[in-house]
Design an enzyme around this catalytic site. Structure first.
Site, PDB file in Angstrom:
ATOM      1  N   SER A 196      56.690  30.577  43.705  1.00 25.60           N
ATOM      2  CA  SER A 196      57.241  31.683  44.497  1.00 25.60           C
ATOM      3  C   SER A 196      57.474  31.279  45.937  1.00 25.60           C
ATOM      4  CB  SER A 196      56.232  32.831  44.577  1.00 25.60           C
ATOM      5  OG  SER A 196      56.000  33.384  43.357  1.00 25.60           O
ATOM      6  N   HIS A 255      63.099  29.810  39.292  1.00 23.58           N
ATOM      7  CA  HIS A 255      62.268  30.912  39.783  1.00 23.58           C
ATOM      8  C   HIS A 255      62.650  32.221  39.092  1.00 23.58           C
ATOM      9  CE1 HIS A 255      60.904  33.719  43.224  1.00 23.58           C
ATOM     10  NE2 HIS A 255      59.888  33.449  42.439  1.00 23.58           N
ATOM     11  N   GLU A 258      66.631  32.261  39.902  1.00 24.09           N
ATOM     12  CA  GLU A 258      67.048  31.420  41.024  1.00 24.09           C
ATOM     13  C   GLU A 258      66.892  29.957  40.598  1.00 24.09           C
ATOM     14  OE1 GLU A 258      66.068  34.075  44.975  1.00 24.09           O
ATOM     15  OE2 GLU A 258      64.430  32.885  44.167  1.00 24.09           O
ATOM     16  N   ASN A 292      62.565  36.097  47.773  1.00 26.84           N
ATOM     17  CA  ASN A 292      61.298  36.269  48.494  1.00 26.84           C
ATOM     18  C   ASN A 292      61.448  36.094  50.008  1.00 26.84           C
ATOM     19  OD1 ASN A 292      59.932  36.927  46.222  1.00 26.84           O
ATOM     20  ND2 ASN A 292      59.040  34.905  45.880  1.00 26.84           N
TER      21      ASN A 292
HETATM   22  C1  LIG Z   1      52.586  41.998  51.608  1.00 26.89           C
HETATM   23  C2  LIG Z   1      52.676  40.877  52.547  1.00 26.89           C
HETATM   24  C3  LIG Z   1      53.899  40.077  52.580  1.00 26.89           C
HETATM   25  C4  LIG Z   1      54.145  39.272  51.429  1.00 26.89           C
HETATM   26  C5  LIG Z   1      55.041  40.038  50.514  1.00 26.89           C
HETATM   27  C6  LIG Z   1      55.457  39.161  49.431  1.00 26.89           C
HETATM   28  C7  LIG Z   1      56.242  39.914  48.368  1.00 26.89           C
HETATM   29  C8  LIG Z   1      57.144  39.038  47.661  1.00 26.89           C
HETATM   30  C9  LIG Z   1      56.435  37.880  47.151  1.00 26.89           C
HETATM   31  C10 LIG Z   1      56.106  38.088  45.731  1.00 26.89           C
HETATM   32  C11 LIG Z   1      55.493  36.911  45.225  1.00 26.89           C
HETATM   33  C12 LIG Z   1      55.671  36.714  43.824  1.00 26.89           C
HETATM   34  C13 LIG Z   1      56.832  37.456  43.307  1.00 26.89           C
HETATM   35  C14 LIG Z   1      58.023  36.612  43.105  1.00 26.89           C
HETATM   36  O1  LIG Z   1      58.050  35.401  43.278  1.00 26.89           O
HETATM   37  C15 LIG Z   1      59.260  37.253  42.692  1.00 26.89           C
HETATM   38  C16 LIG Z   1      59.108  38.580  42.037  1.00 26.89           C
HETATM   39  O2  LIG Z   1      58.921  38.671  40.875  1.00 26.89           O
HETATM   40  S1  LIG Z   1      59.235  39.885  43.089  1.00 26.89           S
HETATM   41  C17 LIG Z   1      59.107  41.259  42.024  1.00 26.89           C
HETATM   42  C18 LIG Z   1      60.424  41.565  41.372  1.00 26.89           C
HETATM   43  N1  LIG Z   1      60.259  42.713  40.536  1.00 26.89           N
HETATM   44  C19 LIG Z   1      60.597  43.931  40.942  1.00 26.89           C
HETATM   45  O3  LIG Z   1      61.092  44.110  42.035  1.00 26.89           O
HETATM   46  C20 LIG Z   1      60.301  45.031  39.971  1.00 26.89           C
HETATM   47  C21 LIG Z   1      60.962  46.289  40.376  1.00 26.89           C
HETATM   48  N2  LIG Z   1      60.607  47.315  39.420  1.00 26.89           N
HETATM   49  C22 LIG Z   1      61.321  47.567  38.295  1.00 26.89           C
HETATM   50  O4  LIG Z   1      62.346  46.965  38.025  1.00 26.89           O
HETATM   51  C23 LIG Z   1      60.772  48.628  37.397  1.00 26.89           C
HETATM   52  O5  LIG Z   1      59.948  49.455  38.149  1.00 26.89           O
HETATM   53  C24 LIG Z   1      59.971  48.057  36.157  1.00 26.89           C
HETATM   54  C25 LIG Z   1      60.952  47.368  35.188  1.00 26.89           C
HETATM   55  C26 LIG Z   1      58.882  47.065  36.581  1.00 26.89           C
HETATM   56  C27 LIG Z   1      59.284  49.199  35.420  1.00 26.89           C
HETATM   57  O6  LIG Z   1      60.218  50.180  35.164  1.00 26.89           O
HETATM   58  P1  LIG Z   1      59.778  51.691  34.925  1.00 26.89           P
HETATM   59  O7  LIG Z   1      61.007  52.454  34.589  1.00 26.89           O
HETATM   60  O8  LIG Z   1      58.954  52.129  36.057  1.00 26.89           O
HETATM   61  O9  LIG Z   1      58.751  51.581  33.710  1.00 26.89           O
HETATM   62  P2  LIG Z   1      58.964  51.442  32.153  1.00 26.89           P
HETATM   63  O10 LIG Z   1      57.641  51.019  31.638  1.00 26.89           O
HETATM   64  O11 LIG Z   1      59.578  52.690  31.615  1.00 26.89           O
HETATM   65  O12 LIG Z   1      59.968  50.226  31.911  1.00 26.89           O
HETATM   66  C28 LIG Z   1      61.386  50.337  32.020  1.00 26.89           C
HETATM   67  C29 LIG Z   1      62.038  49.633  30.849  1.00 26.89           C
HETATM   68  O13 LIG Z   1      61.711  48.242  30.874  1.00 26.89           O
HETATM   69  C30 LIG Z   1      61.032  47.893  29.660  1.00 26.89           C
HETATM   70  N3  LIG Z   1      59.977  46.921  29.959  1.00 26.89           N
HETATM   71  C31 LIG Z   1      59.094  46.999  30.971  1.00 26.89           C
HETATM   72  N4  LIG Z   1      58.325  45.908  30.989  1.00 26.89           N
HETATM   73  C32 LIG Z   1      58.744  45.136  29.947  1.00 26.89           C
HETATM   74  C33 LIG Z   1      58.358  43.867  29.434  1.00 26.89           C
HETATM   75  N5  LIG Z   1      57.375  43.164  30.015  1.00 26.89           N
HETATM   76  N6  LIG Z   1      59.011  43.363  28.366  1.00 26.89           N
HETATM   77  C34 LIG Z   1      60.026  44.029  27.791  1.00 26.89           C
HETATM   78  N7  LIG Z   1      60.461  45.243  28.228  1.00 26.89           N
HETATM   79  C35 LIG Z   1      59.812  45.787  29.269  1.00 26.89           C
HETATM   80  C36 LIG Z   1      60.458  49.157  29.119  1.00 26.89           C
HETATM   81  O14 LIG Z   1      60.301  49.101  27.723  1.00 26.89           O
HETATM   82  C37 LIG Z   1      61.507  50.165  29.522  1.00 26.89           C
HETATM   83  O15 LIG Z   1      62.551  50.114  28.587  1.00 26.89           O
HETATM   84  P3  LIG Z   1      63.347  51.456  28.199  1.00 26.89           P
HETATM   85  O16 LIG Z   1      64.332  51.021  27.167  1.00 26.89           O
HETATM   86  O17 LIG Z   1      64.013  51.919  29.457  1.00 26.89           O
HETATM   87  O18 LIG Z   1      62.310  52.378  27.696  1.00 26.89           O
HETATM   88  N1  LIG Z   2      53.243  36.965  39.798  1.00 32.06           N
HETATM   89  C1  LIG Z   2      54.523  37.045  40.123  1.00 32.06           C
HETATM   90  O1  LIG Z   2      55.068  38.141  40.339  1.00 32.06           O
HETATM   91  C2  LIG Z   2      55.325  35.793  40.224  1.00 32.06           C
HETATM   92  C3  LIG Z   2      54.722  34.541  40.267  1.00 32.06           C
HETATM   93  N2  LIG Z   2      55.494  33.397  40.354  1.00 32.06           N
HETATM   94  C4  LIG Z   2      54.858  32.074  40.382  1.00 32.06           C
HETATM   95  O2  LIG Z   2      54.558  31.707  39.033  1.00 32.06           O
HETATM   96  C5  LIG Z   2      53.356  30.922  39.000  1.00 32.06           C
HETATM   97  C6  LIG Z   2      52.344  31.606  38.090  1.00 32.06           C
HETATM   98  O3  LIG Z   2      52.079  32.894  38.566  1.00 32.06           O
HETATM   99  P1  LIG Z   2      51.376  34.003  37.632  1.00 32.06           P
HETATM  100  O4  LIG Z   2      51.908  33.911  36.255  1.00 32.06           O
HETATM  101  O5  LIG Z   2      51.485  35.260  38.380  1.00 32.06           O
HETATM  102  O6  LIG Z   2      49.884  33.485  37.640  1.00 32.06           O
HETATM  103  P2  LIG Z   2      48.695  33.792  36.601  1.00 32.06           P
HETATM  104  O7  LIG Z   2      47.444  33.662  37.368  1.00 32.06           O
HETATM  105  O8  LIG Z   2      48.960  35.045  35.846  1.00 32.06           O
HETATM  106  O9  LIG Z   2      48.813  32.573  35.558  1.00 32.06           O
HETATM  107  C7  LIG Z   2      48.563  31.241  35.897  1.00 32.06           C
HETATM  108  C8  LIG Z   2      47.960  30.566  34.665  1.00 32.06           C
HETATM  109  O10 LIG Z   2      47.943  29.157  34.870  1.00 32.06           O
HETATM  110  C9  LIG Z   2      46.791  28.639  34.192  1.00 32.06           C
HETATM  111  N3  LIG Z   2      46.522  27.317  34.741  1.00 32.06           N
HETATM  112  C10 LIG Z   2      46.005  26.990  35.929  1.00 32.06           C
HETATM  113  N4  LIG Z   2      45.965  25.651  36.079  1.00 32.06           N
HETATM  114  C11 LIG Z   2      46.501  25.120  34.946  1.00 32.06           C
HETATM  115  C12 LIG Z   2      46.758  23.789  34.491  1.00 32.06           C
HETATM  116  N5  LIG Z   2      46.469  22.728  35.232  1.00 32.06           N
HETATM  117  N6  LIG Z   2      47.324  23.621  33.265  1.00 32.06           N
HETATM  118  C13 LIG Z   2      47.617  24.681  32.483  1.00 32.06           C
HETATM  119  N7  LIG Z   2      47.386  25.964  32.860  1.00 32.06           N
HETATM  120  C14 LIG Z   2      46.847  26.174  34.082  1.00 32.06           C
HETATM  121  C15 LIG Z   2      45.718  29.672  34.463  1.00 32.06           C
HETATM  122  O11 LIG Z   2      44.693  29.587  33.481  1.00 32.06           O
HETATM  123  C16 LIG Z   2      46.515  30.984  34.383  1.00 32.06           C
HETATM  124  O12 LIG Z   2      46.456  31.551  33.089  1.00 32.06           O
HETATM  125  C17 LIG Z   2      52.915  30.761  40.454  1.00 32.06           C
HETATM  126  O13 LIG Z   2      53.453  29.574  40.969  1.00 32.06           O
HETATM  127  C18 LIG Z   2      53.549  31.983  41.141  1.00 32.06           C
HETATM  128  O14 LIG Z   2      53.779  31.785  42.497  1.00 32.06           O
HETATM  129  C19 LIG Z   2      56.865  33.443  40.372  1.00 32.06           C
HETATM  130  C20 LIG Z   2      57.509  34.654  40.295  1.00 32.06           C
HETATM  131  C21 LIG Z   2      56.795  35.917  40.250  1.00 32.06           C
END
Ligand SMILES: CCCCCCCCCCCCCC(=O)CC(=O)SCCNC(=O)CCNC(=O)[C@H](O)C(C)(C)COP(=O)(O)OP(=O)(O)OC[C@H]1O[C@@H](n2cnc3c(N)ncnc32)[C@H](O)[C@@H]1OP(=O)(O)O
Ligand SMILES: NC(=O)C1=CN([C@@H]2O[C@H](COP(=O)(O)OP(=O)(O)OC[C@H]3O[C@@H](n4cnc5c(N)ncnc54)[C@H](O)[C@@H]3O)[C@@H](O)[C@H]2O)C=CC1
Length: 310
Positions: A143, A164, A176, A214
């Site tokens: 991330s 990503h 990405e 991000n």
């Molecule tokens: C704070 C200090 C500063 C630092 C800040 C740093 C922040 C950024 C860094 C983050 C670091 C790591 C993150 C990263 O690298 C990148 C990311 O991932 S950022 C996060 C991106 N994600 C979002 O922005 C999520 C936004 N939210 C949504 O899109 C929705 O809310 C969500 C889909 C999560 C849930 O929807 P909702 O309508 O609320 O709930 P439902 O449960 O009804 O789900 C809707 C729809 O989707 C289906 N579904 C949900 N989950 C799954 C799944 N895992 N697999 C399959 N399907 C899934 C669900 O069944 C629903 O389907 P329907 O047909 O509509 O019923």
């Molecule tokens: N959590 C998020 O929303 C997002 C996270 N990422 C990135 O994805 C990566 C994983 O994040 P998460 O899935 O959230 O973490 P997580 O904590 O859910 O999963 C990480 C897993 O890696 C395993 N692990 C640690 N060291 C290992 C090794 N040497 N070999 C094999 N397995 C090992 C751990 O047991 C754990 O199950 C990180 O680099 C994070 O920055 C990227 C996009 C979104």
């Protein structure tokens, strides 16, 4: 056997795309790795999912089964028997292992999704570089860390890049694709085709902090926390404002809780250390306080909001 066309139409803005990559090893079976394994398997790839913990792998298989069920319910709503077949066949394409080296031996592509820690990632990639076939592409789902820095320990820097994904992986349509300084054209093209083949819309970016999403999300969430910390608006009103005023599916504080406040803090601290003159990355006392109190968001039951513990 493969229902790929149907899946691609439902989960991608592009139609079915073929990829030369057939065997994917996903390392890390947590939140992201399990999602990456799921979308790969449902697109017809042979997947090896690896984690150091067999408990994590068992949990991953269970959650993948549940989430494939959600997909099947939508895609095969008029044909539940086909839906069951889709779930069983997709699950059947995922094998699990606890030894990354063993898993890399048959991989065309390794996607790393382990803990966000440079030393741990270096140790893993060094090991894999010695055992994976020479054609194997390595990618990190990091991330916030630099792809070039992660790649610095391997010999195959031309076959290294960033893939990503976003959480939740099966739902979020973006991927990405990050080109490192030495990623060659063939690797970049292969990563793009593979991303499309697993149903994602791919964008390309350079190896810059936070890539695109991000780099914008971190300051946005930080500013929301600072707004709340100053008492300018309640958490609820900040989130309502961004949902109804800007059309975001989640407000910034809900999103911070969803991602995890410890993850947020980890990213912010890392960037502050690396870029001390950038005020956007300055520490936030309220975020530090919540994390020190164990209030990590959804996963701990409390962050900016309270949640039912699962
Ligand atoms: C704070 C200090 C500063 C630092 C800040 C740093 C922040 C950024 C860094 C983050 C670091 C790591 C993150 C990263 O690298 C990148 C990311 O991932 S950022 C996060 C991106 N994600 C979002 O922005 C999520 C936004 N939210 C949504 O899109 C929705 O809310 C969500 C889909 C999560 C849930 O929807 P909702 O309508 O609320 O709930 P439902 O449960 O009804 O789900 C809707 C729809 O989707 C289906 N579904 C949900 N989950 C799954 C799944 N895992 N697999 C399959 N399907 C899934 C669900 O069944 C629903 O389907 P329907 O047909 O509509 O019923
Ligand atoms: N959590 C998020 O929303 C997002 C996270 N990422 C990135 O994805 C990566 C994983 O994040 P998460 O899935 O959230 O973490 P997580 O904590 O859910 O999963 C990480 C897993 O890696 C395993 N692990 C640690 N060291 C290992 C090794 N040497 N070999 C094999 N397995 C090992 C751990 O047991 C754990 O199950 C990180 O680099 C994070 O920055 C990227 C996009 C979104």
């Amino acid at each position: 056997m493969i229902q790929f066309g149907i899946i691609a139409r439902n989960f991608s803005s592009s139609s079915a795309v073929q990829s030369a990559i057939k065997n994917v090893t996903v390392i890390g079976g947590g939140l992201m790795g399990s999602g990456i394994a799921q979308v790969s398997a449902q697109a017809g790839q042979n997947v090896t999912l690896v984690d150091v913990s067999s408990d994590v792998l068992a949990k991953a298989q269970k959650s993948i089964g549940t989430n494939l069920g959600r997909v099947a319910k939508k895609v095969y709503k008029d044909n539940p028997a086909e839906g069951e077949k889709f779930v069983a066949e997709s699950l059947g394409r995922i094998k699990t292992l606890t030894d990354p080296a063993e898993a890399a031996k048959s991989a065309d592509l390794v996607v790393e999704a382990i803990v966000e820690n440079m030393e741990v990632k270096h140790k893993l990639f060094k090991q894999l570089d010695g055992v994976a076939p020479s054609h194997t592409i390595f990618a990190s789902n990091t991330s916030s860390l630099s792809i070039n820095e992660i790649a610095s320990v391997v010999n195959r820097k031309d076959k290294f890049g960033g893939l990503h994904f976003f959480n939740p992986v099966p739902v979020m349509k973006l991927l990405e694709v990050v080109r490192g300084a030495e990623t060659n054209d063939a690797t970049y093209q292969a990563m793009m085709s593979w991303g499309k083949s697993v149903g994602k819309t791919c964008i390309t970016c350079k190896d810059t902090p936070g890539f695109v999403v991000n780099r914008l999300l971190v300051p946005y969430i930080c500013e929301a926390i600072r707004l709340f910390e100053r008492g300018d608006a309640s958490a609820r009103d900040i989130d309502i404002a961004m949902k109804l005023g800007a059309g975001y599916p989640m407000g910034p504080l809900e999103l911070a809780d969803y991602v995890g406040l410890d993850t947020n803090k980890f990213i912010l601290d890392g960037w502050h250390k690396k870029y001390p003159d950038q005020p956007l990355f300055n520490p936030i006392p309220l975020l530090d306080k919540l994390v020190s109190e164990g209030k990590l968001g959804v996963k701990s039951g409390e962050g900016f909001y309270k949640y039912d513990k699962k």
